[in-house]
Structures are given as C-alpha cells and as structure tokens.
Design a protein around this motif. Structure first.
Motif, PDB file in Angstrom:
ATOM      1  N   THR A 113       0.828  -1.200   0.000  1.00 32.39           N
ATOM      2  CA  THR A 113       0.000   0.000   0.000  1.00 32.39           C
ATOM      3  C   THR A 113       0.863   1.250   0.000  1.00 32.39           C
ATOM      4  OG1 THR A 113      -1.703  -1.155   1.250  1.00 32.39           O
ATOM      5  CG2 THR A 113      -1.792   1.230   1.281  1.00 32.39           C
ATOM      6  N   LEU A 114       0.445   2.230  -0.786  1.00 32.37           N
ATOM      7  CA  LEU A 114       1.060   3.550  -0.782  1.00 32.37           C
ATOM      8  C   LEU A 114       0.266   4.418   0.182  1.00 32.37           C
ATOM      9  CD1 LEU A 114       2.805   5.898  -2.025  1.00 32.37           C
ATOM     10  CD2 LEU A 114       0.861   6.275  -3.533  1.00 32.37           C
ATOM     11  N   VAL A 157     -10.932   8.829  -4.330  1.00 31.14           N
ATOM     12  CA  VAL A 157     -10.018   7.871  -3.697  1.00 31.14           C
ATOM     13  C   VAL A 157     -10.619   6.467  -3.758  1.00 31.14           C
ATOM     14  CG1 VAL A 157      -8.943   7.172  -1.514  1.00 31.14           C
ATOM     15  CG2 VAL A 157      -8.869   9.567  -2.219  1.00 31.14           C
ATOM     16  N   GLN A 158     -11.881   6.351  -3.440  1.00 30.47           N
ATOM     17  CA  GLN A 158     -12.545   5.046  -3.488  1.00 30.47           C
ATOM     18  C   GLN A 158     -12.527   4.488  -4.917  1.00 30.47           C
ATOM     19  OE1 GLN A 158     -16.673   5.060  -2.336  1.00 30.47           O
ATOM     20  NE2 GLN A 158     -16.623   2.885  -1.845  1.00 30.47           N
ATOM     21  N   GLY A 159     -12.751   5.363  -5.894  1.00 30.64           N
ATOM     22  CA  GLY A 159     -12.725   4.945  -7.295  1.00 30.64           C
ATOM     23  C   GLY A 159     -11.358   4.460  -7.748  1.00 30.64           C
ATOM     24  N   MET A 160     -10.302   4.872  -7.063  1.00 31.59           N
ATOM     25  CA  MET A 160      -8.950   4.397  -7.369  1.00 31.59           C
ATOM     26  C   MET A 160      -8.605   3.146  -6.568  1.00 31.59           C
ATOM     27  SD  MET A 160      -6.718   7.918  -7.758  1.00 31.59           S
ATOM     28  CE  MET A 160      -7.363   8.759  -6.306  1.00 31.59           C
ATOM     29  N   SER A 163      -8.540   4.138   0.179  1.00 35.18           N
ATOM     30  CA  SER A 163      -9.332   4.563   1.322  1.00 35.18           C
ATOM     31  C   SER A 163      -8.679   5.803   1.932  1.00 35.18           C
ATOM     32  CB  SER A 163      -9.422   3.449   2.370  1.00 35.18           C
ATOM     33  OG  SER A 163      -8.132   3.154   2.889  1.00 35.18           O
ATOM     34  N   MET A 164      -9.461   6.484   2.774  1.00 32.89           N
ATOM     35  CA  MET A 164      -8.969   7.694   3.439  1.00 32.89           C
ATOM     36  C   MET A 164      -9.229   7.601   4.929  1.00 32.89           C
ATOM     37  SD  MET A 164     -10.081  10.902   1.033  1.00 32.89           S
ATOM     38  CE  MET A 164      -9.453  12.085   2.198  1.00 32.89           C
ATOM     39  N   GLN A 165      -8.369   8.278   5.683  1.00 28.56           N
ATOM     40  CA  GLN A 165      -8.546   8.418   7.118  1.00 28.56           C
ATOM     41  C   GLN A 165      -8.319   9.877   7.467  1.00 28.56           C
ATOM     42  OE1 GLN A 165      -5.428   5.735   8.384  1.00 28.56           O
ATOM     43  NE2 GLN A 165      -6.940   4.202   8.988  1.00 28.56           N
ATOM     44  N   PRO A 180      -3.605   1.054  -3.313  1.00 30.48           N
ATOM     45  CA  PRO A 180      -2.848  -0.167  -3.610  1.00 30.48           C
ATOM     46  C   PRO A 180      -1.705   0.160  -4.567  1.00 30.48           C
ATOM     47  CG  PRO A 180      -4.982  -0.191  -4.714  1.00 30.48           C
ATOM     48  CD  PRO A 180      -4.951   1.027  -3.853  1.00 30.48           C
ATOM     49  N   ILE A 181      -0.537  -0.394  -4.289  1.00 32.68           N
ATOM     50  CA  ILE A 181       0.633  -0.144  -5.145  1.00 32.68           C
ATOM     51  C   ILE A 181       0.404  -0.698  -6.552  1.00 32.68           C
ATOM     52  CG2 ILE A 181       3.085  -0.728  -5.520  1.00 32.68           C
ATOM     53  CD1 ILE A 181       3.095   1.081  -3.235  1.00 32.68           C
TER      54      ILE A 181
END
Length: 186
Positions: A113-114, A157-160, A163-165, A180-181
């Motif tokens: 994960t990036l 972000v979800q479309g890519m 996820s976000m925090q 995801p990388i």
C-alpha cells in the motif's frame, strides 16, 4: 502548468459524464504507472500558483525515496491532493504549515500500500464537520464553495481502489490516503 491543470480537470469532468455501460456507473480513466513523489511535487507547485492563501504558508514534503511506480489514475490523484491542500490553506487563513509525506507499507501478501499524508497545523475541524466528513453538506465557506469537496475527494479515492482516514484536533488536521501499489483493488 495552468493549461495542463485545466486539461486535467476537463478530463475528470468528461469521465464523470461518461457512463460505463457494463457497470452502469461513471467511466474511469485507465491507470498509469506514476512516480508519486514527482506527482506530489507538481501538485505543490500548482497549488502555490493557484491559491493566494498559500503565499505565507510553509509547505513541506517528505518523500520516501525509491517508491515503486504506482498504477493509479494521476488526474484524479492530483485533484484529491489539490483539494486537501486548498482546504488546509483556507482553514489556516494564510498562516501556518502544511506537511505532505509518502510512505510504502508492505503487507507481505502481495498487496503493498502507498500512503500519502496531508496534514496541517490549523485549528482542526469542528465536530459537526467530522460527523459528516465525506458527505455533501451545506458549506460554511461562503458562496464560492459548494460543500462537496471532501465527498468528491472520498469518491475519487474510493474509485482508485483506495481509502482515506482523517484525524483532527485543536493542533491540526491530518488526512491519510491509502492506495494499492499495484493499481485498482478488485
């Protein structure tokens, strides 16, 4: 630079209008292998030109060296980062610091994960904003804002496949974007 950014926004808007017949949802841009550190630097450069509130704001970037190229949608990721930086600058009313960083998290299961972090030392988000953070809301920023910024950011972000925090308090707000990388999650 400005012409390139206008083309990028036009591509995003065009994709939002297109309908993917097989999924019945918005069309999406094909992923490209992207140097994320370079992309973040381009966004910072653009934001400095496009936002007066950033003139007196210190913007720092701590890139993780040797990040792998990431399969992602660069136009959308630029839009996400631009929105987060502009929001931070507005919240600090032209004084303060915005820190960006990248990191690579290895899970050991071929799903590395990036992480991109955008944080500020502003006043933090009010509880009522945090309670509906990624939902369209009535804006408190005046007529030039729609109240859709973070809901659009979260959707991109979800479309890519990410996820976000968010963490916010009286010493500032920090957003973490996880992608995801290898590209879009299944």
């Amino acid at each position: 630079l400005i012409e390139g950014e206008l083309r990028r926004v036009a591509r995003i808007l065009q994709q939002m209008r297109q309908v993917d017949a097989s999924a019945g949802g918005p069309g999406r841009q094909d992923s490209a292998r992207v140097d994320i550190n370079m992309l973040v630097q381009e966004v910072i450069r653009f934001c400095r030109l496009g936002k007066q509130e950033l003139e007196r704001v210190e913007v720092s970037f701590s890139p993780t060296p040797d990040l792998p190229l990431v399969a992602t949608e660069p136009d959308k990721l630029k839009q996400v980062l631009t929105n987060l930086i502009f929001n931070a600058a507005e919240a600090m009313q032209g004084h303060g610091r915005i820190d960006l960083a990248t990191a690579c998290w290895q899970t050991g299961q071929n799903s590395d994960t990036l992480e991109i972090t955008v944080g500020d030392n502003g006043p933090g988000l009010p509880r009522e904003v945090l309670d509906s953070l990624y939902q369209p809301v009535k804006t408190t920023k005046g007529e030039t804002h729609s109240g859709l910024g973070l809901s659009i950011v979260a959707g991109l972000v979800q479309g890519m496949g990410g996820s976000m925090q968010c963490n916010s308090g009286p010493t500032g707000t920090r957003f973490k974007i996880h992608l995801p990388i290898g590209g879009r999650a299944a």
